[in-house]
Design an enzyme around this catalytic site. Structure first.
Site, PDB file in Angstrom:
ATOM      1  N   TYR A  96       1.565  54.219  58.223  1.00  0.00           N
ATOM      2  CA  TYR A  96       2.513  53.309  58.894  1.00  0.00           C
ATOM      3  C   TYR A  96       1.799  52.049  59.400  1.00  0.00           C
ATOM      4  CZ  TYR A  96       5.912  51.826  62.511  1.00  0.00           C
ATOM      5  OH  TYR A  96       6.788  51.116  63.299  1.00  0.00           O
ATOM      6  N   SER A 154       4.834  45.641  63.957  1.00  0.00           N
ATOM      7  CA  SER A 154       4.629  46.600  65.043  1.00  0.00           C
ATOM      8  C   SER A 154       3.285  46.294  65.697  1.00  0.00           C
ATOM      9  CB  SER A 154       4.591  48.015  64.479  1.00  0.00           C
ATOM     10  OG  SER A 154       4.028  48.907  65.419  1.00  0.00           O
TER      11      SER A 154
HETATM   12  P1  NAD Z   1      15.729  53.013  63.592  1.00  0.00           P
HETATM   13  O1  NAD Z   1      15.509  54.388  63.102  1.00  0.00           O
HETATM   14  O2  NAD Z   1      16.925  52.753  64.388  1.00  0.00           O
HETATM   15  O3  NAD Z   1      15.734  51.989  62.387  1.00  0.00           O
HETATM   16  C1  NAD Z   1      15.019  52.177  61.200  1.00  0.00           C
HETATM   17  C2  NAD Z   1      15.999  52.049  60.069  1.00  0.00           C
HETATM   18  O4  NAD Z   1      15.300  52.007  58.833  1.00  0.00           O
HETATM   19  C3  NAD Z   1      16.966  53.212  59.952  1.00  0.00           C
HETATM   20  O5  NAD Z   1      18.133  53.004  60.711  1.00  0.00           O
HETATM   21  C4  NAD Z   1      17.268  53.252  58.464  1.00  0.00           C
HETATM   22  O6  NAD Z   1      18.533  52.689  58.194  1.00  0.00           O
HETATM   23  C5  NAD Z   1      16.207  52.364  57.840  1.00  0.00           C
HETATM   24  N1  NAD Z   1      15.535  53.057  56.745  1.00  0.00           N
HETATM   25  C6  NAD Z   1      14.527  53.952  56.812  1.00  0.00           C
HETATM   26  N2  NAD Z   1      14.217  54.391  55.578  1.00  0.00           N
HETATM   27  C7  NAD Z   1      15.046  53.734  54.713  1.00  0.00           C
HETATM   28  C8  NAD Z   1      15.228  53.760  53.316  1.00  0.00           C
HETATM   29  N3  NAD Z   1      14.452  54.502  52.495  1.00  0.00           N
HETATM   30  N4  NAD Z   1      16.215  52.986  52.771  1.00  0.00           N
HETATM   31  C9  NAD Z   1      16.996  52.229  53.572  1.00  0.00           C
HETATM   32  N5  NAD Z   1      16.870  52.152  54.895  1.00  0.00           N
HETATM   33  C10 NAD Z   1      15.895  52.899  55.457  1.00  0.00           C
HETATM   34  O7  NAD Z   1      14.413  52.618  64.399  1.00  0.00           O
HETATM   35  P2  NAD Z   1      13.857  51.203  64.909  1.00  0.00           P
HETATM   36  O8  NAD Z   1      12.802  51.559  65.863  1.00  0.00           O
HETATM   37  O9  NAD Z   1      14.926  50.298  65.305  1.00  0.00           O
HETATM   38  O10 NAD Z   1      13.130  50.630  63.612  1.00  0.00           O
HETATM   39  C11 NAD Z   1      13.317  49.320  63.138  1.00  0.00           C
HETATM   40  C12 NAD Z   1      11.970  48.701  62.817  1.00  0.00           C
HETATM   41  O11 NAD Z   1      11.227  48.573  64.030  1.00  0.00           O
HETATM   42  C13 NAD Z   1      11.108  49.520  61.875  1.00  0.00           C
HETATM   43  O12 NAD Z   1      10.497  48.657  60.932  1.00  0.00           O
HETATM   44  C14 NAD Z   1      10.048  50.092  62.792  1.00  0.00           C
HETATM   45  O13 NAD Z   1       8.844  50.352  62.120  1.00  0.00           O
HETATM   46  C15 NAD Z   1       9.907  48.962  63.787  1.00  0.00           C
HETATM   47  N6  NAD Z   1       9.260  49.310  65.053  1.00  0.00           N
HETATM   48  C16 NAD Z   1       9.807  50.234  65.888  1.00  0.00           C
HETATM   49  C17 NAD Z   1       9.166  50.542  67.066  1.00  0.00           C
HETATM   50  C18 NAD Z   1       9.717  51.588  68.000  1.00  0.00           C
HETATM   51  O14 NAD Z   1       9.008  51.998  68.924  1.00  0.00           O
HETATM   52  N7  NAD Z   1      10.954  52.023  67.835  1.00  0.00           N
HETATM   53  C19 NAD Z   1       7.980  49.893  67.425  1.00  0.00           C
HETATM   54  C20 NAD Z   1       7.452  48.935  66.559  1.00  0.00           C
HETATM   55  C21 NAD Z   1       8.097  48.653  65.382  1.00  0.00           C
END
Ligand code: NAD
Ligand code: MG
Length: 301
Positions: free
Chosen positions: A203, A190
């Site tokens: 985080y 991130s």
């Molecule tokens: P999202 O909620 O769609 O995906 C996150 C997923 O993590 C969930 O769908 C869930 O299945 C999984 N998860 C969470 N806790 C878990 C657990 N204990 N066991 C198993 N699975 C678990 O959101 P996203 O934004 O697509 O997130 C994906 C990645 O992107 C993450 O690592 C997040 O930190 C990163 N990210 C997101 C953003 C943003 O703005 N959305 C920005 C930077 C990084």
């Protein structure tokens, strides 16, 4: 190419911009409840068989970035397994349907990645199902904003670290028992891991750890011809922020407005970078990078 697709090829022109409807969900959030629905199909993308016959595991592949990556991997010819929490079954079902609709194969595996045993079982199940594992995408993540450090309980700190970085380490260790030369590991980092983030102490620290672990593992695996990289997204329109317990509906409505492009990325704008890093035709000389997909945000150095 249709007019709509031509417009989509012009960066950012047609992508949803804030203000979005005010909204909040209890975690884990569902993509089906997000308004507007995230764009994950990457209709303007042209696959080229880059991952033909590969087997990929995408954690958090039910929704958000992981869903878009799982679908694009399948369109590039990979067989895909996705993991997610049991509460997210309906989102996982939609991902499977989208992949099967594109002619691909997707095996959904529910479980909690904070559980060390599940990390091992997950990898073993994928290998049992498909006979091998070529690509691991450690993408699952947990995020809750806190105003002060006092609000970060030990339990929450553990959950954030166990979901975001312990599982990356545990899944990598388990995957390496099976991976052959030419395999790839990719983590979702991130921008908060590069800049820090005022209200995301635990985080952001996991994302910094992901970056350092990525570089270290990349060095360690050079002789094995296994490449390790991370992607650092800026704000992305996924259920993560709408279900962040410290995020208000007002803030969700403005999500991405302070990024240089004035909007968050859609998941489909992230997925091609994961193809790039998994494909040996594209990135065979790249290992140990944190690829920034940050909508015009720049870093020093
Ligand atoms: P999202 O909620 O769609 O995906 C996150 C997923 O993590 C969930 O769908 C869930 O299945 C999984 N998860 C969470 N806790 C878990 C657990 N204990 N066991 C198993 N699975 C678990 O959101 P996203 O934004 O697509 O997130 C994906 C990645 O992107 C993450 O690592 C997040 O930190 C990163 N990210 C997101 C953003 C943003 O703005 N959305 C920005 C930077 C990084
Ligand atoms: Mg989800």
């Amino acid at each position: 190419m249709s007019k709509q697709m031509q417009a989509r090829n012009t960066p950012g022109r047609n992508e949803p911009k804030p203000p979005f409807p005010k909204q909040h969900q209890e975690g884990p959030g569902l993509e089906s409840k997000l308004d507007p629905r995230p764009r994950y199909k990457a209709e303007a993308y042209r696959p080229a068989g880059k991952l033909k016959d590969k087997v990929a595991l995408v954690t958090g592949g039910d929704s958000g970035i992981g869903r878009a990556v799982a679908l694009l991997y399948a369109r590039e010819g990979a067989k895909v397994a996705i993991s997610y929490l049991p509460e997210e079954q309906s989102d996982a079902d939609e991902t499977v349907k989208a992949i099967e609709g594109a002619g691909g194969t997707c095996v959904p595996i529910a479980g909690d990645l904070t559980d060390a045993a599940f990390c091992d079982q997950l990898v073993e199940q994928v290998v049992q199902q498909f006979g091998k594992l070529d690509i691991l995408v450690a993408n699952a993540g947990h995020q809750n904003r806190k105003k002060t450090l006092e609000e970060v309980t030990d339990e929450e700190f553990d959950r954030t670290f166990k979901t975001n970085i312990y599982s990356y380490f545990r899944l990598s260790r388990a995957a390496l028992r099976h991976m052959q030369p030419g395999s790839a590991i990719i983590a979702t980092s991130s921008e908060t891991g590069l800049f820090g983030s005022r209200y995301l102490p635990d985080y952001s620290a996991t994302k910094g750890a992901i970056n350092a672990f990525t570089k270290t593992l990349a060095m360690n695996l050079l002789d094995k011809h296994i490449r390790v990289n991370a992607v650092a997204p800026g704000p992305v329109w996924t259920p993560l922020n709408a279900s962040d317990a410290g995020e208000t509906p007002d803030k969700v409505a403005k999500f991405g407005s302070d990024s240089p492009m004035g909007r968050p990325a859609q998941p489909e704008e992230l997925a091609p970078s994961y193809v790039f890093l998994a494909s040996n035709a594209d990135s065979s000389y790249i290992s140990g990078i944190v690829l920034q997909v940050m909508g015009g945000e720049t870093t020093g150095g």
